[in-house]
Design an enzyme around this catalytic site. Structure first.
Site, PDB file in Angstrom:
ATOM      1  N   HIS A 128      -7.132  19.151  28.739  1.00  0.00           N
ATOM      2  CA  HIS A 128      -5.899  18.773  28.430  1.00  0.00           C
ATOM      3  C   HIS A 128      -7.046  17.086  28.153  1.00  0.00           C
ATOM      4  O   HIS A 128      -7.826  16.275  28.859  1.00  0.00           O
ATOM      5  CB  HIS A 128      -5.850  18.567  29.737  1.00  0.00           C
ATOM      6  CG  HIS A 128      -4.729  19.627  30.469  1.00  0.00           C
ATOM      7  ND1 HIS A 128      -5.050  20.683  30.597  1.00  0.00           N
ATOM      8  CD2 HIS A 128      -3.427  19.989  30.319  1.00  0.00           C
ATOM      9  CE1 HIS A 128      -4.411  21.582  30.304  1.00  0.00           C
ATOM     10  NE2 HIS A 128      -3.201  21.006  30.805  1.00  0.00           N
TER      11      HIS A 128
ATOM     12  N   HIS B  88      -1.115  15.703  25.907  1.00  0.00           N
ATOM     13  CA  HIS B  88      -1.716  15.960  27.454  1.00  0.00           C
ATOM     14  C   HIS B  88      -2.166  17.385  27.515  1.00  0.00           C
ATOM     15  O   HIS B  88      -3.217  17.239  28.619  1.00  0.00           O
ATOM     16  CB  HIS B  88      -0.674  16.098  28.052  1.00  0.00           C
ATOM     17  CG  HIS B  88      -0.328  17.219  29.193  1.00  0.00           C
ATOM     18  ND1 HIS B  88      -0.400  16.863  30.816  1.00  0.00           N
ATOM     19  CD2 HIS B  88       0.265  18.829  29.254  1.00  0.00           C
ATOM     20  CE1 HIS B  88      -0.478  17.914  31.369  1.00  0.00           C
ATOM     21  NE2 HIS B  88      -0.402  19.456  30.642  1.00  0.00           N
TER      22      HIS B  88
ATOM     23  N   GLU C   9       4.505  22.305  56.364  1.00  0.00           N
ATOM     24  CA  GLU C   9       4.482  23.746  56.626  1.00  0.00           C
ATOM     25  C   GLU C   9       3.144  23.388  55.161  1.00  0.00           C
ATOM     26  O   GLU C   9       1.702  23.927  55.589  1.00  0.00           O
ATOM     27  CB  GLU C   9       4.816  25.013  56.112  1.00  0.00           C
ATOM     28  CG  GLU C   9       5.894  25.101  57.486  1.00  0.00           C
ATOM     29  CD  GLU C   9       7.096  24.115  57.748  1.00  0.00           C
ATOM     30  OE1 GLU C   9       7.499  23.937  56.311  1.00  0.00           O
ATOM     31  OE2 GLU C   9       7.870  24.991  58.530  1.00  0.00           O
TER      32      GLU C   9
ATOM     33  N   HIS D 102      14.728  33.836  59.196  1.00  0.00           N
ATOM     34  CA  HIS D 102      13.504  33.428  60.173  1.00  0.00           C
ATOM     35  C   HIS D 102      12.461  34.712  60.248  1.00  0.00           C
ATOM     36  O   HIS D 102      12.132  35.452  61.038  1.00  0.00           O
ATOM     37  CB  HIS D 102      13.894  33.375  61.455  1.00  0.00           C
ATOM     38  CG  HIS D 102      14.830  31.902  61.580  1.00  0.00           C
ATOM     39  ND1 HIS D 102      15.096  30.733  60.176  1.00  0.00           N
ATOM     40  CD2 HIS D 102      14.076  30.779  62.246  1.00  0.00           C
ATOM     41  CE1 HIS D 102      15.544  29.708  61.023  1.00  0.00           C
ATOM     42  NE2 HIS D 102      14.364  29.680  62.011  1.00  0.00           N
TER      43      HIS D 102
HETATM   44  C1  LIG Z   1       2.537  23.268  40.855  1.00  0.00           C
HETATM   45  C2  LIG Z   1       1.672  23.142  39.700  1.00  0.00           C
HETATM   46  N1  LIG Z   1       2.821  22.726  38.571  1.00  0.00           N
HETATM   47  C3  LIG Z   1       3.002  22.627  36.949  1.00  0.00           C
HETATM   48  C4  LIG Z   1       1.550  22.915  36.584  1.00  0.00           C
HETATM   49  C5  LIG Z   1       1.360  22.645  35.222  1.00  0.00           C
HETATM   50  N2  LIG Z   1       0.731  21.369  34.484  1.00  0.00           N
HETATM   51  C6  LIG Z   1      -0.120  20.994  34.511  1.00  0.00           C
HETATM   52  S1  LIG Z   1       0.273  19.251  33.983  1.00  0.00           S
HETATM   53  C7  LIG Z   1       1.282  19.473  34.248  1.00  0.00           C
HETATM   54  C8  LIG Z   1       2.655  17.817  33.564  1.00  0.00           C
HETATM   55  C9  LIG Z   1       1.991  16.622  34.618  1.00  0.00           C
HETATM   56  O1  LIG Z   1       1.814  15.591  34.406  1.00  0.00           O
HETATM   57  P1  LIG Z   1       1.395  14.428  34.721  1.00  0.00           P
HETATM   58  O2  LIG Z   1       0.973  14.575  36.011  1.00  0.00           O
HETATM   59  O3  LIG Z   1       1.731  12.953  34.478  1.00  0.00           O
HETATM   60  O4  LIG Z   1      -0.123  14.804  33.572  1.00  0.00           O
HETATM   61  P2  LIG Z   1       0.018  13.600  32.628  1.00  0.00           P
HETATM   62  O5  LIG Z   1       0.799  14.882  31.350  1.00  0.00           O
HETATM   63  O6  LIG Z   1       0.127  12.287  32.761  1.00  0.00           O
HETATM   64  O7  LIG Z   1      -2.493  14.122  32.153  1.00  0.00           O
HETATM   65  C10 LIG Z   1       2.733  20.766  34.963  1.00  0.00           C
HETATM   66  C11 LIG Z   1       3.642  20.226  34.755  1.00  0.00           C
HETATM   67  C12 LIG Z   1       0.524  22.642  37.647  1.00  0.00           C
HETATM   68  N3  LIG Z   1      -0.408  22.590  36.828  1.00  0.00           N
HETATM   69  N4  LIG Z   1       0.405  22.801  38.854  1.00  0.00           N
END
Ligand SMILES: Cc1ncc(C[n+]2csc(CCOP(=O)(O)OP(=O)(O)O)c2C)c(N)n1
Ligand SMILES: [Mg+2]
Length: 663
Positions: free
Chosen positions: A26, A261, A411, A473
Site C-alpha cells: 500500500h 491505495h 466489549e 445470551h
Molecule cells: C477490520 C478491517 N476491515 C477491512 C480491512 C481491509 N482494508 C484495508 S485498508 C482498507 C481501506 C482503508 O481506508 P483508509 O483507512 O482510508 O486507507 P487509505 O486508503 O486512505 O490508505 C480496508 C477496507 C482491514 N484491514 N481491516
C-alpha cells in the site's frame, strides 16, 4: 544538509520502491502521510532507536497498518535495527518488514496493526497505562513516567465501530498525552468516500471530549508543527489533528485516487514519481545526508541517558518504588507469588465450596489483588454479574486514577484497549463480559494471542445454564471458537479449586492471553488430593479413577457438567461398568503435555464420552468417531437454567445412557 522535503521524499521513495519490488502493498498512505511523519518523528517523538525497549519512550501506533511501509521507512531511516536488505524483502517470508506491522517481528513496532480501528484502541490503552503508571510511581520532582502516545489513523479506522468505543473512553478519561492524526484523504478502497463516510469527524471527537484541531494541511510541515504544539498545550484532553492529505502524494497520475491505495504504482509511474518529486536516486538508495537528517540515535541515546540519570535519583530517594517499577515493567511476578498462591489454593481446597465459578473467580481475584498491584481489572458494564470487582478495587476516573475500569458496554473496545495496556507493560489487564459477547470482541482476543500478550478475559454465564435470558445470551459455539485461536488458553474450570488454579496459570503466562469461561450457576465443590494441583495445571487430569484402575470407559467433563460425569460413574458402577472420570478444564493446556501424560489421562483404546454444554464437534478430537458427546448443537431457550440443562439432556441418566450406547 538535507531539506525537509527530501526527508519526507525518502519515505515516499522507500515506500513506492518496496511495494513495487514486492508487487504488493500500500504505497498511498505512506506517501500521503510523509510530511506528518517527518514532523512527528523528527521533531517530537522521544525514542531511542538503539534501545526500542526504553521504558519511558513515546509510543507510536500506525493504526492504518496497511501503510506499513511508512513505519518501516521511519524505523530504517531513524536508525533502528531494520537494514535496507529487510526493506528490500518487504512482504517476503521471514522478512522483518512483513505485510502489516507485526509486534515482535520488527524492533520499534509497538503493536500489530492492520485490523482497522484496533490500533487507535491500542493507542488509548498505551495512553491509559502511562497515566495510571505515572500516578502509581511518580513522586514530586521525580516524574519517571512521562511519555506521549502518537497514533496515525485513516478513514477506515474512523469507520470501524471500535474506534468509537475506544475514543469515547479516551475522552472520558482525559488522556491528555494521546495525540491522533487522522489521515483525511477522502479515499478508501472502494473509491471516494462521500458515498459511505459523511460523518462530521471533528464534531464527533469534540462530542467525545477531545481537543480537535480541524483542517490542517497535512503536507505543510509548519501547519503540522503548529498543530502538534497546540496539542501539547492541552493536557487534560486527547487531541485529534485532522490532517487533509492527498493519498499517494508525489505520484503524478495516481495521487488522489484509490488506484494507489493498495497496489504497486507500476514501473512507469514509479519513474514519473521520481521525476515529479525530484528523487534521482536508484531504488533503495538513500543519500548519506538524508540518513544524517533522519538519524535519531544520538538524540535518542541522550534522551535515554537523561532519563537514566533521573531514574537513578529516583532510585536513591525511593529505592523500593524503583525496584517495584523495574519488576512491574519487566513483567515479573512478586517474590512471594509462588508461596502465596500455593497457600491460597490450599485454602480454597480446604473450603471446597460449591459455588458458581464466577464467584470462585472473584475470590481468586480478591486474593491475587492483595499481592498484584499490577492488576488492572474491569468489565464491560457487568461488574456485578461477572464478579470482576473486589472490595479494595478503586475505580479509574479522569481525575482519580485507580485499578478498576468500568468500560461501559464496549466489549471490543475493552479488549483492544487491554491489548494496548499489556503491550505498554506495567499492568496485567483483565476484563469481564458475558461469554456470549466475547464474539463482539473476538478479534481483539485473537490479536492478544497473535501478539503473545498477557490479557485475561473473564467470560461468565458460560452456557445454557445461565437460564432465563434465553438463546441470545447462551453461548453454544463460543468456547470451542476461542479454543481454536492459536495460543489462546481457554479454561472452563469445574469448581473453586480449578478456578483458582486457572487464575494462577493465567497470571503466570508470559506468552499469551487466557479466557476464563465461568458459570453463572453454582457448581459442585470437590475436595482434591493436593497432589492433583499439579495435574490440574496440566489442563486435563484423572479426577476419579475407575474402580480397580482398569477403565471400561472414560468420561470427560468440563465446567458445570463435570459433576454429571462424576455422578454417572456411581450409577454405571451399579451395572458393573467401570468409568474413569477426567476433568479437562483446559484442552489447550492439555494438548501441550507430553504424549505419555496425555495417554495416562486418555488411555488409547478406551472408549470415551465427553460432557460439555457446548457444540459436540469440538470433542470428536478427544472421543473419536466411536465415542460420544453429550453436548448441544442448537440454540438454547429461555427458562430457568436447571430446567434448560435437563431439557437439553444434561442429566446423569442421559450421560449413563450415552455411555452404554458406545460400549
Ligand atoms: C477490520 C478491517 N476491515 C477491512 C480491512 C481491509 N482494508 C484495508 S485498508 C482498507 C481501506 C482503508 O481506508 P483508509 O483507512 O482510508 O486507507 P487509505 O486508503 O486512505 O490508505 C480496508 C477496507 C482491514 N484491514 N481491516
Ligand atoms: Mg483514506
Amino acid at each position: 544538509m538535507a531539506s525537509r522535503v527530501d526527508l519526507a521524499n525518502a519515505i515516499r521513495a522507500l515506500s513506492m520502491d518496496a511495494v513495487q519490488q514486492a508487487n504488493s502493498g500500500h504505497p498511498g498512505a505512506p506517501m500521503g502521510m510523509a510530511e506528518i511523519a517527518e514532523v512527528v518523528w523528527n521533531q517530537h517523538l522521544r525514542h531511542n532507536p538503539t534501545n526500542p525497549d526504553w521504558a519511558n519512550r513515546d509510543r507510536f501506533v500506525l493504526s492504518n497498518g496497511h501503510g506499513s511501509m511508512l513505519i518501516y521507512s521511519l524505523l530504517h531511516l531513524t536508525g533502528y535495527d531494520l537494514p535496507i536488505e529487510e526493506i528490500k524483502q518487504f512482504r517476503q517470508l521471514h522478512s522483518q518488514a512483513p505485510g502489516h506491522p507485526e509486534y515482535g517481528y520488527t524492533k520499534g513496532v509497538e503493536t500489530t496493526t492492520g485490523p482497522l480501528g484496533q490500533g487507535i484502541a491500542n493507542g488509548v490503552g498505551f495512553a491509559l497505562a502511562e497515566k495510571l503508571l505515572a500516578n502509581q510511581f511518580n513522586q514530586p520532582g521525580h516524574e519517571i513516567v512521562d511519555h506521549s502516545t502518537y497514533v496515525f489513523l485513516g478513514d477506515g479506522c474512523m469507520m470501524e465501530g471500535v474506534s468509537h468505543e475506544a475514543c469515547a473512553l479516551a475522552g472520558t478519561w482525559g488522556l491528555g498525552k494521546l495525540t491522533a492524526f487522522w489521515d483525511d484523504n477522502g479515499i478508501s478502497i472502494d473509491g471516494h468516500i462521500e458515498g459511505w463516510y459523511t460523518d462530521d469527524t471533528a464534531k464527533r471527537f469534540e462530542a467525545y471530549g477531545w481537543h480537535v484541531i480541524p483542517n490542517v494541511d497535512g503536507h505543510d510541515v509548519d501547519a503540522i508543527e503548529a498543530a502538534v504544539q497546540a496539542a501539547k498545550k492541552v493536557t487534560d484532553k486527547p487531541t485529534l489533528i485532522c490532517t487533509k492529505t492527498i493519498i499517494g502524494k508525489g505520484s503524478p497520475n495516481k495521487c488522489g485516487s484509490h488506484d494507489c491505495h493498495g497496489s504497486a504504482l507500476g514501473l512507469d509511474e514509479v519513474k514519473a514519481t521520481r521525476e515529479a518529486i525530484g528523487w534521482p536516486h536508484e531504488p533503495f538508495v538513500v543519500p548519506q545526508e538524508i540518513y544524517d537528517g533522519w538519524n535519531a540515535k544520538a538524540k535518542g541515546a541522550k534522551l535515554e541517558a537523561e532519563w537514566n540519570a533521573k531514574f537513578d535519583a529516583y532510585a536513591k530517594a525511593f529505592p523500593e518504588l524503583a525496584a517495584e517499577f523495574k519488576r512491574r515493567t519487566s513483567g515479573q511476578l512478586p517474590a512471594n507469588w509462588k508461596s502465596y498462591t500455593e497457600d491460597f489454593i490450599k485454602q480454597v481446597n480446604e473450603k471446597a465450596e460449591g459455588i458458581a465459578t464466577r464467584k470462585a473467580s472473584q475470590n481468586a481475584i480478591t486474593a491475587l489483588a492483595e499481592i498484584l498491584p499490577e492488576f488492572l481489572g474491569g468489565s464491560a458494564d457487568l461488574t456485578g454479574s461477572n464478579l470482576t470487582g473486589w472490595s479494595k478495587a478503586k475505580h479509574v476516573h479522569a481525575k482519580e486514577p485507580g485499578n478498576y475500569i468500568s468500560y461501559g458496554v464496549r466489549e471490543f473496545g475493552m479488549f483492544a484497549i487491554m491489548n494496548g495496556v499489556a503491550l505498554h507493560h506495567g499492568f496485567i489487564p483483565f476484563g469481564g463480559t458475558f461469554h456470549m459477547f466475547s464474539d463482539y470482541a473476538k478479534n481483539a482476543l485473537r490479536m492478544a494471542a497473535l501478539m503473545k500478550q498477557r490479557t485475561i478475559a473473564v467470560l461468565t454465564h458460560d452456557s445454557i445454564g445461565q437460564g432465563e435470558d434465553g438463546p441470545t445470551h447462551q453461548p453454544i459455539e463460543n468456547t470451542a471458537g476461542l479454543r481454536y485461536i492459536p495460543r489462546m488458553d481457554v479454561w472452563r474450570p469445574a469448581d473453586s479449586v480449578e478456578t483458582a488454579i486457572s487464575w494462577v496459570a493465567a497470571v503466570e503466562r508470559t506468552d499469551g492471553p487466557t479466557s476464563l469461561v465461568l458459570s453463572r450457576q453454582n457448581v459442585a465443590g470437590y475436595k482434591h488430593n493436593e497432589a492433583d494441583f499439579a495435574s490440574i495445571r496440566k489442563g486435563g487430569y484423572v479426577l476419579a479413577e475407575a474402580e480397580g484402575g482398569k477403565a471400561d470407559v472414560i468420561i470427560i467433563g468440563t465446567g458445570s457438567e463435570l459433576d454429571l460425569a462424576v455422578k454417572a460413574q456411581g450409577e454405571l458402577a451399579k451395572d458393573g461398568i467401570k468409568a474413569r472420570i477426567v476433568s479437562m478444564p483446559s484442552t489447550n493446556v492439555y494438548d501441550r503435555q507430553d504424549q505419555a501424560y496425555k495417554d495416562s489421562v486418555l488411555t488409547p483404546g478406551v472408549k470415551r464420552v465427553a460432557v460439555e454444554a457446548g457444540v459436540t464437534d469440538f470433542w470428536r478430537k478427544y472421543v473419536g468417531l466411536e465415542g460420544a458427546v453429550v453436548g448441544i448443537d442448537t440454540f438454547g431457550e429461555s427458562a430457568p437454567g436447571g430446567v434448560l440443562l435437563k431439557h437439553f439432556g444434561f442429566t446423569v441418566e442421559n450421560v449413563v445412557k450415552t455411555v452404554k450406547s458406545v460400549l
